[in-house]
Design a protein around this motif. Structure first.
Motif, short mmCIF file in Angstrom:
data_model
loop_
_atom_site.label_atom_id
_atom_site.label_comp_id
_atom_site.label_asym_id
_atom_site.label_seq_id
_atom_site.Cartn_x
_atom_site.Cartn_y
_atom_site.Cartn_z
N TYR A 163 48.73 50.03 38.26
CA TYR A 163 47.90 50.88 37.41
C TYR A 163 47.64 50.19 36.09
N ASN A 164 46.41 50.29 35.65
CA ASN A 164 46.00 49.68 34.40
C ASN A 164 45.39 50.78 33.54
N ASP B 292 41.89 51.75 34.07
CA ASP B 292 41.52 52.49 35.28
C ASP B 292 41.12 53.93 34.98
N LEU C 80 37.43 54.58 35.11
CA LEU C 80 36.65 54.32 36.32
C LEU C 80 35.82 55.55 36.68
#
Length: 151
Positions: free
Chosen positions: A41-42, A45, A48
């Protein structure tokens, strides 16, 4: 939501896996969630755009139920509803119902139905983590709108 102990315990219960049609191939290992070291997980994200994925699913006639607390300070309902209305319009799906829904005798929130494929429900008094802030309403959504819709 990633609450490792509760989530991992819950989704490894045989009756839960059966209800969700999970582990149909009898995998030898236990289910692990997004809290494992393998999940990359970033923080970026969170930005998005999920609309293309939703569009793809709707084009394949996959029924979708989305819910959000009306006190959600992270993802405002107004923005979500506008995006869903625009997506439905692109797919020529009409808003067919806009009404309140109830839990027992209390108002649970608002319900928007787009054709027979997409439902968006707000949870009165719920925050971003509806399952914790309004657990009975979250369960009602799951049982009344998701499970019943599948049958």
């Amino acid at each position: 939501m990633c609450h490792p102990l509760r989530v991992q315990f819950y989704f490894n219960l045989p009756e839960v896996q059966k209800a969700f049609h999970g582990n149909q191939t009898n995998l030898s290992y236990r289910w692990k969630g997004c809290f494992t070291a393998n999940f990359k997980y970033n923080e970026a994200d969170k930005d998005l755009d999920m609309l293309p994925a939703l569009k793809n699913l709707l084009q394949q006639s996959v029924r979708i139920t989305i819910f959000s607390g009306d006190q959600d300070g992270i993802i405002p309902i107004e923005g979500t509803l506008q995006h869903l209305k625009k997506l439905a319009e692109e797919l020529n799906i009409k808003l067919t119902k806009e009404e309140t829904w109830s839990v027992r005798t209390k108002e649970g929130g608002l319900k928007y139905e787009f054709g027979d494929l997409l439902k968006f429900l707000t949870v009165k008094g719920g925050n971003h983590h509806v399952t914790f802030s309004r657990p009975s309403q979250a369960f009602s959504i799951f049982s009344m709108f998701t499970i019943n819709w599948m049958h």
